[in-house]
Design an enzyme around this catalytic site. Structure first.
Site, PDB file in Angstrom:
ATOM      1  N   HIS A   1      -1.694  -0.878  -0.926  1.00 48.22           N
ATOM      2  CA  HIS A   1      -0.490  -0.537  -1.558  1.00 48.22           C
ATOM      3  C   HIS A   1       0.812  -1.832  -1.017  1.00 48.22           C
ATOM      4  O   HIS A   1       0.183  -3.095  -1.976  1.00 48.22           O
ATOM      5  CB  HIS A   1       0.324   0.451  -0.652  1.00 48.22           C
ATOM      6  CG  HIS A   1       1.706   1.428  -0.437  1.00 48.22           C
ATOM      7  ND1 HIS A   1       2.081   1.063  -1.541  1.00 48.22           N
ATOM      8  CD2 HIS A   1       2.156   2.108   0.345  1.00 48.22           C
ATOM      9  CE1 HIS A   1       3.063   1.677  -1.291  1.00 48.22           C
ATOM     10  NE2 HIS A   1       3.409   2.350  -0.805  1.00 48.22           N
TER      11      HIS A   1
ATOM     12  N   HIS B   1      -2.473   0.128 -10.976  1.00 49.08           N
ATOM     13  CA  HIS B   1      -1.207   1.575 -10.648  1.00 49.08           C
ATOM     14  C   HIS B   1      -1.694   2.664 -10.981  1.00 49.08           C
ATOM     15  O   HIS B   1      -2.619   3.188 -12.000  1.00 49.08           O
ATOM     16  CB  HIS B   1       0.100   0.790 -11.181  1.00 49.08           C
ATOM     17  CG  HIS B   1       1.477   1.170 -10.888  1.00 49.08           C
ATOM     18  ND1 HIS B   1       1.726   2.559 -10.496  1.00 49.08           N
ATOM     19  CD2 HIS B   1       1.936   0.944  -9.360  1.00 49.08           C
ATOM     20  CE1 HIS B   1       2.697   2.233  -9.666  1.00 49.08           C
ATOM     21  NE2 HIS B   1       3.226   1.606  -8.825  1.00 49.08           N
TER      22      HIS B   1
ATOM     23  N   ASP C   1       3.610  -6.043  -7.185  1.00 52.45           N
ATOM     24  CA  ASP C   1       2.371  -7.337  -5.728  1.00 52.45           C
ATOM     25  C   ASP C   1       2.629  -8.605  -6.437  1.00 52.45           C
ATOM     26  O   ASP C   1       2.389  -9.295  -5.684  1.00 52.45           O
ATOM     27  CB  ASP C   1       1.719  -6.163  -5.108  1.00 52.45           C
ATOM     28  CG  ASP C   1       2.577  -5.598  -4.048  1.00 52.45           C
ATOM     29  OD1 ASP C   1       2.094  -3.672  -4.018  1.00 52.45           O
ATOM     30  OD2 ASP C   1       3.154  -5.674  -3.219  1.00 52.45           O
TER      31      ASP C   1
END
Ligand code: SDX
Length: 373
Positions: free
Chosen positions: A219, A258, A309
């Protein structure tokens, strides 16, 4: 009982007005406002107001929120004394998690009504960058810097971290990054916050649960791992061979894939562009170039897109951030979304308590210990 949905994939666990994601089209909106428009035209302060109130603020409402944030950036001396007691090698995410827990003890307000909790949301959002910046100074043996009264959230964050005023573009990039990370529907950390709030635990407890979930490398912790990967590769020439080898070893490549997006993460679009621009301004585009090589290779060979990210890693590194502050920066943005969801959970609460499909041993008689083999 129905069959188990591992990881609650595609399970709708709540009705929410805050955030909508279209994973097929790669669309992201906060209360219907497109994240592309917020990234282009808004500020983190304005976006936080939108998340808490469900509409963009008037000029007067925005000025009032900025004043409230400014009034809550400083931390009590006893709290800072607490940070000095922590081992300097402590992870910034663990310091942040510990700090939010500790801040509950400094909250003189006893009421749990909506207005008091909105006040907590504002105070926590104001305090998070001060905690992260204070820790960065304390772990290096320096006194924390006091926030500046009349500067933006992003500018204050950068100033308190470095003691220098950031250039306008760098401050703008951090502001956009804070907008892009502000909310994302029922991601793991937001869901953790809602589960805690669902028991009517207080906002500090809910945010502590969220920070804990965010810290994991699947995450929010992924951005730090992306930058560590780029540093391991070292230069543009090594990027393709590295990623070829990693995929051959069936390694999970941080910053890709994702649970919801099946196309480009709209946030990566902006972060990729800012990583390029920051690198060009710094005269060092190697982290951006390496990222592009890796992105193209993974897309071709794994059919995976970069997520939020992937490029935030090179954005933060190029602006001079220590690598282990990447996830705390994510938290300094997502605190606005977490608290918006906590407020929504409190407003129409129902305890969140799913079931498990029992797959353990059948009924077994108790055997006294002297008869066990
Ligand atoms: C964030 O939920 C949110 O909205 C989160 C977030 C937010 O704003 O809050 O968007 C922020 O957390 C982004 C994600 C950051 N995490 C990473 O970058 C870690 C690397 N990514 C993966 O671990 C993975 O993609 C997840 C965790 C993000 C999603 O995992 P899923 O949905 O459980 O998918 P999966 O692990 O079951 O993978 C499906 C397939 C598998 O292949 P098979 O075993 O079926 O052959 O895709 C492969 C996986 O091996 N795969 C990857 C991969 N991600 C998925 N293979 C290599 N590298 C990867 N990164």
């Amino acid at each position: 009982m129905s069959t188990t949905t591992e990881g609650l994939e595609d399970v709708v666990a709540a009705n929410s007005r805050i955030c909508d994601i279209d994973g097929k089209l790669g669309k992201l909106t906060y209360f219907g406002v497109d994240v592309h428009d917020l990234a282009k035209y808004s500020s983190f302060e304005e976006t936080a107001y939108l998340l808490w109130h469900g509409q963009l603020p008037t000029q007067g409402q925005l000025e009032e929120l900025k004043a409230q944030l400014n009034a809550s950036r400083s931390l009590p001396k006893r709290f800072i004394d607490l940070l000095w007691l922590l081992p300097p090698k402590s992870s910034p995410m663990e310091v942040l998690r510990t700090s939010i827990s500790a801040l509950a003890a400094f909250d003189a307000e006893s009421s749990g009504d909506a207005e008091s909790n909105l006040g907590r949301a504002i105070r926590l959002t104001a305090a998070m960058p001060t905690i992260v910046a204070s820790w960065e100074n304390i772990r290096n043996g320096r006194e924390p810097l006091a926030p500046l009264a009349d500067k933006s959230h992003a500018t204050n964050f950068l100033y308190m971290l470095t003691g220098k005023m950031p250039d306008d573009y760098t401050a703008h990039v951090l502001d956009v990054a804070l907008i892009l990370h502000a909310d994302h529907e029922l991601n793991a950390s937001t869901f953790a916050a809602r589960v805690a709030a669902g028991t009517l635990a207080n906002m500090y407890a809910a945010v502590t649960a969220a920070i804990s979930a965010l810290s994991g490398p699947l995450h929010g912790g992924a951005n730090e791992q992306v930058m560590r990967m780029l540093l391991r590769i070292g230069d543009v020439g090594g990027a393709e061979a590295y990623i070829q080898d990693a995929l051959a070893r069936k390694e999970r490549i941080m910053g890709f894939g994702h649970r919801v997006y099946r196309t480009e993460d709209p946030r990566a679009t902006h972060l990729r562009a800012m990583s390029k621009e920051l690198g060009e301004r710094a005269g060092d585009t190697r982290w951006y170039e390496m990222s592009r090589i890796i992105e193209e290779y993974i897309k071709q060979h794994k059919g995976l897109n970069a997520n939020v990210d992937f490029y935030s890693a090179s954005v933060y590194y190029t602006m001079g951030m220590p690598v282990d502050l990447d996830t705390p920066i994510f938290a300094c943005s997502r605190i606005s979304g977490w608290t918006a969801h906590v407020l929504e959970q409190y407003a129409n609460n129902r305890l969140i308590r799913p079931r498990a499909e029992y797959v353990g041993p059948k009924v077994t008689p108790y055997v006294p210990i002297e008869q066990r083999g």
